[in-house]
Structures are given as C-alpha cells and as structure tokens.
Design an enzyme around this catalytic site. Sequence first.
Site, PDB file in Angstrom:
ATOM      1  N   SER A 189      -3.007  -7.393 -85.506  1.00 27.02           N
ATOM      2  CA  SER A 189      -3.994  -8.613 -86.298  1.00 27.02           C
ATOM      3  C   SER A 189      -3.533  -9.829 -86.448  1.00 27.02           C
ATOM      4  O   SER A 189      -3.227 -10.176 -85.753  1.00 27.02           O
ATOM      5  CB  SER A 189      -5.233  -7.218 -86.980  1.00 27.02           C
ATOM      6  OG  SER A 189      -6.680  -8.363 -86.639  1.00 27.02           O
ATOM      7  N   GLU A 295     -11.585  -1.549 -80.879  1.00 28.63           N
ATOM      8  CA  GLU A 295     -11.229  -2.933 -81.472  1.00 28.63           C
ATOM      9  C   GLU A 295     -12.133  -3.156 -82.304  1.00 28.63           C
ATOM     10  O   GLU A 295     -12.586  -3.282 -83.976  1.00 28.63           O
ATOM     11  CB  GLU A 295     -10.415  -3.644 -81.199  1.00 28.63           C
ATOM     12  CG  GLU A 295      -9.269  -2.829 -80.415  1.00 28.63           C
ATOM     13  CD  GLU A 295      -8.137  -3.664 -81.023  1.00 28.63           C
ATOM     14  OE1 GLU A 295      -8.670  -3.655 -82.824  1.00 28.63           O
ATOM     15  OE2 GLU A 295      -6.997  -3.326 -81.017  1.00 28.63           O
ATOM     16  N   HIS A 394     -10.078  -0.925 -84.767  1.00 25.67           N
ATOM     17  CA  HIS A 394      -8.757  -1.793 -84.948  1.00 25.67           C
ATOM     18  C   HIS A 394      -8.631  -1.115 -86.170  1.00 25.67           C
ATOM     19  O   HIS A 394      -8.878  -1.090 -87.559  1.00 25.67           O
ATOM     20  CB  HIS A 394      -9.547  -3.141 -85.466  1.00 25.67           C
ATOM     21  CG  HIS A 394      -8.863  -4.060 -85.311  1.00 25.67           C
ATOM     22  ND1 HIS A 394      -7.898  -4.626 -85.164  1.00 25.67           N
ATOM     23  CD2 HIS A 394      -8.648  -4.783 -86.616  1.00 25.67           C
ATOM     24  CE1 HIS A 394      -7.614  -5.752 -85.575  1.00 25.67           C
ATOM     25  NE2 HIS A 394      -7.689  -5.552 -86.472  1.00 25.67           N
TER      26      HIS A 394
END
Length: 485
Positions: A189, A295, A394
């Site tokens: 990320s 995600e 995610h």
Amino acid sequence: MTTLATRLGKVRGLDDGRVKTFLGVPYAEPPVGERRFKPPVMVSAWDGTRDATRFPNRAMQSEGGVSLQFKKPVAGELSEDCLYLNIDTPSKTDEPRPVLFWIHGGAFVTGSANEYDGSVLAAQGDVVVVTVNFRLGAFGFMDVSELGADYKDSIANGVLDLILSLQWVQENIADYGGDPDNVTIFGESSGGSLVMGLLGAPSADRYYHKAIAHSATCAHRKPGDRSESTAKRMGVSTDDYLQMLLEMPAQDIIDLDLAFGLTVDGNVITRSSFDAIKDRGANGVPLITGTNQREGTLYTQGDDAEQDHYANFNTGLATEMLLGGDPENYLAALRDAYPDASPGKFHELIWTDMFRRICSRAAEAVSSSGPGAWLYRFDLPANRPGAERLGATHASELAFTFNTFAKPDTHASLSFHDRNDPVVQTLAKTWSDAVIRFAKTGNPNGGDLPDWPTYASDSRNCLILDGDVRIEPDPDRLHRSLWEK
C-alpha cells in the site's frame, strides 16, 4: 535472551533457538523538540547494553481508520520518538545473509513495523528481516520549508527516514548476520508506494538491490501549496500556522486529521517513479509487483450502499490511477462495462483498478528497461469468520508474504484467512518461498511455483495466487481497455 556486540554498542534481544529478535534498535536520534520537521540524524553509539526485548514506539498517528473486528492490538506507544528498527535474524552465525527490509503501509498516516513478524521468514529462508518505523502524517510529509533552510526537505522527511535507515543497514546489518550488499526493499500500500518512490530518490540507490511493491501507487505529483487549507483547519492565519506547528503538542497535530501523499519534491525524490525506471535502465533493480483481486472491499467493507464520500473519492482515485490524467472517459467506460454495479461495487472497482494499472505499468516498464519484473495477482478469498464478504481484499497477501500462518503465537496483527486451512498453509509457504528466492537471487522462480515469466507487453503473463497457483496471460484485458479510453 541473547546479547550481541555491535559497532554501536551491546544490544540484548530475544532468542527462541531458531531466530534472534532485536526490537527497537534505533537508527536515528529522536526527532523531537528542536528536531521536529527536520531531517533525521544518524544515531550515535551507546554505552552499556541496550535493551531490545520490547516493541519500540510507533510514529504519531490516529488510532482510527478501517475497523476490523479480528485485527490484533499493536504493541508500542505513540511518540514523535519513533525512529527504530525491529530485526529478526537466524540464530546460526556463518555467511552473511540476504536482507529483506519491510516498509509498512497505512496511507502515509498510520501503521508501524510492530504489526509485522519477520521471524518465520528469517528461519524459513535463512535471511535477515528488518521492519522499520518512520515519521508519518505531518511529521513525515508536511511542507514547512518556509521556516528556513533546516526545513527545506520537510515534505520528504518520511522518505529521508527510510533512506537513513537503509544507510544504517548498510553500515550495521553485518553485525546481525546480514549482507549489506544484498538488500531487498519491500512494502505494501503506501509502503509499496514508498518503495516506488525510493526508485526515484538517487541518494537511496546504493542501499538496496531488489524491490517488491505490493498494491502500490507511484511518485508522480508535484508538491502543492496547502498552507491556506491547513491554516483554516487550525483556525489561524497563514502567517501564524507554521510557528504554531513547531509548538503544538504532537497529538493536537494528529487531531487536525490531515491527509498526505508522496510527492516528487525535486530534492529527495527527484523524478517520477516511471521516469526513474527509464533513466536507470539496465542499472535499475529487478521488481516483483502486484495486487489483490478485490482491493477495494477493504474500504467498502463489502457494503453495496452509497456513501457520501464516494463521488469525490471516485474521481480522485481515478485521477491517481491515470497519474494525474482526466478520469472522465475511464469512469464513463467503467459504468458502461458494469451498468448494474451498486455504488459500493463501483467504488470497489475503482480502488482495485487504481492499484492494478499502476503495478502492471511498473512491471512492464522495469522489464522493458532491462532488470526484469514479475507481476502477480492474489485471488484466494478470505475465509476467516467475519472476513468472507471481503474476498481477496487489500492487504490479504501480507500474512502469506511473511508466512505468519506457520507461527500460531505470532504477534502479526492482521490476517483474513484461516490458518488451519491446508490450502492457506500451502499457498503461504509457496509464496513466501518465492519472496525469499527473489531476495537471494533476484529471480522468484523455483520451488512449487509454475514457471513465472517476466511481465512483457506481448504476453502479459501474470502469476495468480489462489488454491490453484497458475500463470494467466493478460488477466487485465478488459479493464486495460477501460483505462486507456
């Protein structure tokens, strides 16, 4: 317990017979008081024996964010005094080992090294794993350069922290059994975005040799003037806000709830990630990059309903995906492709596309430049109670990257999968072994992986991480046609 003599002084850590763990090893002097918003300063040697058996302070941050009922509490107090490393190294001492250097995510405003457990990788792969804390939010990414020359690079302090910590690794990791000439930076990320940003920071080039960017964006934006909006948030004039920031309690700065991102500041990060890849050419570093199949569900929590912030977020995410380009055609094409998508599903798709386009373009660019890049997609859906609705969301891959399923008492804070599921266990071992091989050799192939070709525009082969690990040619065909509208 174990005590190690290092060039900076003695350090006492933990030893379970397989791995020695040293928690809270400082790499810089505390950036507090007069050092707030200034560049980090390399730590000095210490007298006596330093206790490295407890988790260090975490960077100042809000404790809010996405709520996950099954996320473990994270150890470590919040403090501006946060520039520390956690180190896991095999207990045996012989030849220097490859180093895996982890940069945590959290949108540049939350997260910490303390949430990750490198001990399984260290024992499994005979590697040294370093996780790093660095300044976040305003302390790491706010431009206060108008305060004077000492603050000229303040907008990149978080990046400077990472570069200094990599320099510390270069100078000191041999004391912990690591090879300073074989360092892989990896992150997820915003941590993956910082990996991509470091590609464009020339002062970092000599400190790492390979890179892995999970669910990353890239450096491309120029700094903007946020003085008016920040002063308004503080309730003061633009003439007064900078001096107030120097004097305010740290928690009051956090309570301003300011958002931050990565910028091409011109001094630390000198050019965009993609320009850096092109400029460095064959002298760049090999890359693994990829995303998760869904995600966006981490942000929607699987809820299909409209939320007030979706309209602005959709435009902003799509603009980021296009590296500042006009998102109108993409958003229209996405709506045409998914006419029945609920507001939540539409928002999820845009989050997923943002990470996917940037990571696939980065893989293509690095392969075209010469070092070679491998693209993956993590598809195994969450099966932990309470997480099933999220699919492969995610951060799903992180427990697999560190293979924390192999350690029932791990302190690692987040997992979306059932550790007792044989499919989960097998995939975690397969994927973490690939990460280890890449750190050792610069090529992830071998073990239980199918032959994983580098990513190229003529084939677009992608590794799919699922119960059936496989190679798929061009799994992004449909969505790439939308991105390029």
